[in-house]
Design a protein around this motif. Structure first.
Motif, PDB file in Angstrom:
ATOM      1  N   ASN A 380     -17.471  67.030  14.375  1.00 23.53           N
ATOM      2  CA  ASN A 380     -17.195  67.801  12.570  1.00 23.53           C
ATOM      3  C   ASN A 380     -16.925  69.086  12.073  1.00 23.53           C
ATOM      4  O   ASN A 380     -16.522  68.751  11.635  1.00 23.53           O
ATOM      5  CB  ASN A 380     -17.729  67.020  11.592  1.00 23.53           C
ATOM      6  N   GLN A 381     -17.370  69.818  13.377  1.00 20.92           N
ATOM      7  CA  GLN A 381     -17.433  71.145  12.884  1.00 20.92           C
ATOM      8  C   GLN A 381     -16.310  72.158  14.324  1.00 20.92           C
ATOM      9  O   GLN A 381     -15.928  72.814  13.949  1.00 20.92           O
ATOM     10  CB  GLN A 381     -18.938  71.559  13.613  1.00 20.92           C
ATOM     11  N   THR A 382     -15.705  71.184  15.128  1.00 22.29           N
ATOM     12  CA  THR A 382     -14.678  71.173  16.025  1.00 22.29           C
ATOM     13  C   THR A 382     -13.260  71.608  15.126  1.00 22.29           C
ATOM     14  O   THR A 382     -13.062  70.798  13.618  1.00 22.29           O
ATOM     15  CB  THR A 382     -14.389  70.195  17.480  1.00 22.29           C
ATOM     16  N   GLU A 383     -11.741  72.424  15.820  1.00 21.55           N
ATOM     17  CA  GLU A 383     -10.741  72.149  15.036  1.00 21.55           C
ATOM     18  C   GLU A 383     -10.188  70.701  15.034  1.00 21.55           C
ATOM     19  O   GLU A 383     -10.220  70.338  15.791  1.00 21.55           O
ATOM     20  CB  GLU A 383      -9.704  73.065  14.943  1.00 21.55           C
ATOM     21  N   SER A 385      -7.242  67.260  12.832  1.00 18.48           N
ATOM     22  CA  SER A 385      -6.513  67.006  12.192  1.00 18.48           C
ATOM     23  C   SER A 385      -7.339  66.678  10.660  1.00 18.48           C
ATOM     24  O   SER A 385      -8.106  65.782  10.763  1.00 18.48           O
ATOM     25  CB  SER A 385      -5.195  66.747  12.614  1.00 18.48           C
ATOM     26  N   ASN A 386      -6.175  66.368   9.694  1.00 18.51           N
ATOM     27  CA  ASN A 386      -7.028  65.821   8.206  1.00 18.51           C
ATOM     28  C   ASN A 386      -7.329  64.290   8.853  1.00 18.51           C
ATOM     29  O   ASN A 386      -8.050  62.997   8.259  1.00 18.51           O
ATOM     30  CB  ASN A 386      -5.339  65.959   7.445  1.00 18.51           C
ATOM     31  N   GLU A 387      -6.275  63.538   9.216  1.00 20.39           N
ATOM     32  CA  GLU A 387      -6.540  62.267   9.937  1.00 20.39           C
ATOM     33  C   GLU A 387      -7.671  62.486  10.927  1.00 20.39           C
ATOM     34  O   GLU A 387      -8.524  60.756  10.445  1.00 20.39           O
ATOM     35  CB  GLU A 387      -4.716  61.197  10.620  1.00 20.39           C
ATOM     36  N   GLN A 388      -8.064  62.775  11.931  1.00 18.76           N
ATOM     37  CA  GLN A 388      -8.252  62.698  12.431  1.00 18.76           C
ATOM     38  C   GLN A 388     -10.499  62.896  12.262  1.00 18.76           C
ATOM     39  O   GLN A 388     -11.260  62.681  12.301  1.00 18.76           O
ATOM     40  CB  GLN A 388      -8.561  63.922  14.261  1.00 18.76           C
ATOM     41  N   LYS A 389     -10.208  63.796  10.752  1.00 16.70           N
ATOM     42  CA  LYS A 389     -11.316  64.457   9.796  1.00 16.70           C
ATOM     43  C   LYS A 389     -11.478  62.698   9.601  1.00 16.70           C
ATOM     44  O   LYS A 389     -13.134  62.629   8.760  1.00 16.70           O
ATOM     45  CB  LYS A 389     -11.040  65.249   9.323  1.00 16.70           C
ATOM     46  N   SER A 390     -10.526  61.691   8.905  1.00 12.50           N
ATOM     47  CA  SER A 390     -10.808  60.875   7.950  1.00 12.50           C
ATOM     48  C   SER A 390     -11.622  59.958   8.870  1.00 12.50           C
ATOM     49  O   SER A 390     -12.161  59.017   8.033  1.00 12.50           O
ATOM     50  CB  SER A 390      -9.422  60.458   7.368  1.00 12.50           C
ATOM     51  N   TYR A 391     -11.133  59.854  10.335  1.00  8.28           N
ATOM     52  CA  TYR A 391     -11.647  58.375  10.972  1.00  8.28           C
ATOM     53  C   TYR A 391     -13.365  59.566  11.293  1.00  8.28           C
ATOM     54  O   TYR A 391     -13.873  58.519  11.521  1.00  8.28           O
ATOM     55  CB  TYR A 391     -10.448  58.833  12.176  1.00  8.28           C
ATOM     56  N   LEU A 392     -12.745  60.375  11.412  1.00  7.13           N
ATOM     57  CA  LEU A 392     -14.835  60.759  11.935  1.00  7.13           C
ATOM     58  C   LEU A 392     -15.574  60.500  10.773  1.00  7.13           C
ATOM     59  O   LEU A 392     -16.683  59.881  11.225  1.00  7.13           O
ATOM     60  CB  LEU A 392     -14.613  62.269  12.354  1.00  7.13           C
ATOM     61  N   SER A 393     -15.253  60.849   9.927  1.00  5.31           N
ATOM     62  CA  SER A 393     -16.150  61.223   7.999  1.00  5.31           C
ATOM     63  C   SER A 393     -16.508  59.369   7.928  1.00  5.31           C
ATOM     64  O   SER A 393     -17.329  59.099   7.549  1.00  5.31           O
ATOM     65  CB  SER A 393     -15.279  60.820   7.176  1.00  5.31           C
ATOM     66  N   ILE A 394     -15.237  58.019   8.643  1.00  3.79           N
ATOM     67  CA  ILE A 394     -16.123  57.245   8.234  1.00  3.79           C
ATOM     68  C   ILE A 394     -16.697  56.308   9.140  1.00  3.79           C
ATOM     69  O   ILE A 394     -18.054  55.754   9.412  1.00  3.79           O
ATOM     70  CB  ILE A 394     -14.181  55.674   8.506  1.00  3.79           C
ATOM     71  N   LEU A 395     -16.471  57.079  10.930  1.00  8.92           N
ATOM     72  CA  LEU A 395     -17.348  57.021  12.272  1.00  8.92           C
ATOM     73  C   LEU A 395     -18.914  57.837  11.343  1.00  8.92           C
ATOM     74  O   LEU A 395     -19.779  56.982  11.253  1.00  8.92           O
ATOM     75  CB  LEU A 395     -16.828  57.582  13.037  1.00  8.92           C
TER      76      LEU A 395
END
Length: 584
Positions: A380-383, A385-395
């Motif tokens: 979450n602290q790396t660069e 994309s918005n889509e990746q951040k969304s998936y990571l938030s769900i995870l």
């Protein structure tokens, strides 16, 4: 079964009947003896309590006289001057002290206190108020209590025998300007002790001295107030002497004697001097009005048992087939009960094994889950994309929820196996409130809810388990936020009670949420239980949170409860008791 078989079984049944009769009669005799033993022990304890009560009253009376009438700076200063004065001046000091306390001695005589003496620190008798002209005798040789009081410089209280005085001796040390100057004796004679016993309690009391005991002569009685006729009392004394011909004063004695058709309970309690030597016994005599009735009742019970045994034997001999059927049925029931017990033990063992397996699996799964949560935070602290951040938030949310479930299961399994223990660390309740507020206030604001905290009164530092306390508050506040769509969430803490070593706190979490039906309130604190299945589908959860909270509150010596109505919100509150931190 034929008649011949019944007669074949009769001898064995007769033997069983005789054995049963012997056992019951023996048990009755043992019960009678046991009840007599219990009665005797109660009488011994009662006499000890009576003596302790009277001697305690004597101590309190002497303490009051010494502290408020005798122990004064003027008196202590005079005693101190004795050691630096000439013989002529010492006599003047003695006369002045006699004049000072002569009126007090008259009051003591009225109260039954005959011994009022003042001793020097070397044991010399300085003033004896009951014999003014007697002084100068060293008492260390004859009165061990005087020697103890001067050596230890502490109050000495207890029974003591002597040539001129036998009774309850109380000696107080005299200390003035960091110097021990002597002792004061305010003692109660044995006549006064016996008089108080006879006035306070229904029994007749008297003493047996060591000489009376050895010579077996007529026992001296100091009656106080006569409750037993003199002729009967004289016969009682003679019986006591014959009963104790081979005994001594070193132990308690209790027995019952019969005189002129009356039963009397005799209870003897030894008196020990300061050298732990028995020198006399205090005896109590009370008429046992129930002894004759008890013997009659025993005889009636004996006859009743025999009649019933005969009737029972006749019934057994004439209904053998029915008895055998009953015996067979009882064996069958016993076998079923044994099977049920074994099945119950096996089920409990399986449940315990499942609980241990659940705990082990939860622990094993939690370790990689912590790794997943940690890697998720790093990613979450790396660069991204918005889509990746969304998936990571769900995870991350799913991982946190799963880790929370595992933690609940692990805590529950510890509680099931009684392995959950509370720790003790200093706790600042205001820090706990700040942590909880920082953790949940943003969640409440995101849902449009007002979040507030309040403490009533000043709450000091105390010892407890901050992690478990925070866990309870977090669970209750998280539930409040989860089940509240509009309105407010409020946390209130107040001091319920406080002693020198403990403090009891009351915690309240109030919300304006969906509320709970009254009939569903009983389900809340049960394991794996929720109000209804739709709650689990809509809001999630394992149903363990409140069950864990309840167990943690019980470990904190408190209680948890809830007040709630549908669509009117809920108030969860619990109490907890903590040890205060010793300021030293």
């Amino acid at each position: 079964m034929s008649i011949q078989n019944i007669w074949f079984e009769r001898p064995r049944l007769i033997i069983i009947f005789i054995i049963t009769w012997a056992v019951l009669i023996g048990s009755l005799i043992i019960l009678k003896n046991l009840s007599s033993t219990v009665y005797n022990q109660s009488k011994i304890s009662e006499l000890k309590d009576h003596i302790n009560c009277v001697t305690t009253n004597s101590e309190e009376l002497s303490d009051y006289i010494f502290n408020y009438e005798v122990n004064s700076d003027k008196f202590l200063d005079a005693m101190l001057r004795v050691y630096s004065s000439k013989p002529k001046n010492i006599n003047l000091i003695r006369d002045s002290i006699i004049n000072m306390y002569d009126n007090i001695y008259e009051k003591l005589n009225e109260l039954g206190i005959s011994e009022f003496q003042i001793h020097l620190r070397d044991g010399e008798q300085f003033i004896c108020f009951n014999q003014i002209n007697q002084f100068g005798t060293n008492l260390f040789d004859n009165q061990f209590s005087v020697e103890l009081a001067n050596i230890r410089q502490t109050s000495i209280k207890g029974f003591e025998n002597g040539k001129q005085f036998t009774g309850y001796r109380i000696i107080y040390p005299l200390n003035y300007k960091s110097e021990h100057v002597g002792t004061v004796e305010i003692s109660h004679p044995i006549t006064s002790i016996l008089k108080n016993l006879n006035q306070l309690y229904p029994e007749q009391y008297f003493t047996i001295s060591e000489d009376d005991f050895q010579k077996k002569e007529e026992i001296i009685s100091i009656a106080g107030n006569q409750k037993i006729h003199t002729n009967i009392l004289h016969k009682i004394k003679q019986n006591i002497a014959s009963k104790l011909s081979n005994s001594s004063l070193s132990g308690t004695h209790i027995f019952t004697i019969k005189i002129d058709g009356h039963y009397f309970d005799i209870n003897m309690h030894p008196l020990y001097n300061f050298k732990k030597e028995p020198f006399a016994s205090i005896c109590s005599i009370s008429e046992n009005l129930n002894r004759e009735n008890a013997n009659l009742i025993f005889l009636l019970i004996f006859i009743f048992i025999n009649i019933n045994l005969i009737a029972l034997g006749w019934l057994v001999l004439n209904n053998y087939n029915k008895s055998k059927l009953i015996f067979s049925r009882s064996k069958e029931l016993e076998t079923q009960a044994t099977k049920y017990k074994l099945a119950k033990e096996e089920a409990e063992a399986n449940t315990h094994a499942k609980t241990l397996f659940l705990a082990n699996m939860s622990h094993e799964i939690r370790t990689p889950m912590n790794g997943i949560c940690g890697i998720t935070e790093i990613l979450n602290q790396t660069e991204l994309s918005n889509e990746q951040k969304s998936y990571l938030s769900i995870l991350q949310q799913s991982s946190d929820q799963l880790l929370s479930v595992l933690n609940d299961i692990l805590d529950f399994s510890k509680m099931e196996t009684h392995k959950l223990k509370l720790e003790k660390f200093p706790i600042n309740i205001y820090s706990i409130i700040d942590e909880v507020e920082n953790l949940y206030k943003n969640n409440a604001i995101k849902k449009g809810l007002r979040f507030s905290t309040n403490t009533n009164g000043d709450i000091p530092y105390f010892l407890g388990d901050p992690t478990r306390l925070r866990q309870i508050l977090s669970n209750l506040i998280n539930n409040a936020i989860k089940f509240t769509n509009n309105g407010s969430i409020a946390l209130q803490i107040e001091k319920k009670s406080e002693s020198c070593s403990e403090i009891e706190l009351l915690f309240k979490v109030e919300d304006t949420g969906i509320g709970i039906d009254p009939e569903d309130l009983t389900k809340l604190f049960k394991s794996f239980s929720q109000v209804d299945s739709s709650t689990n589908r809509k809001y999630g959860g394992t149903g363990l949170g409140l069950a864990i909270c309840k167990q943690l509150v019980l470990l904190m010596k408190g209680e948890i409860n809830v007040t709630s109505y549908p669509r009117a919100g809920s108030i969860f509150q619990f109490t907890a008791t903590f040890d205060l931190i010793n300021p030293n």
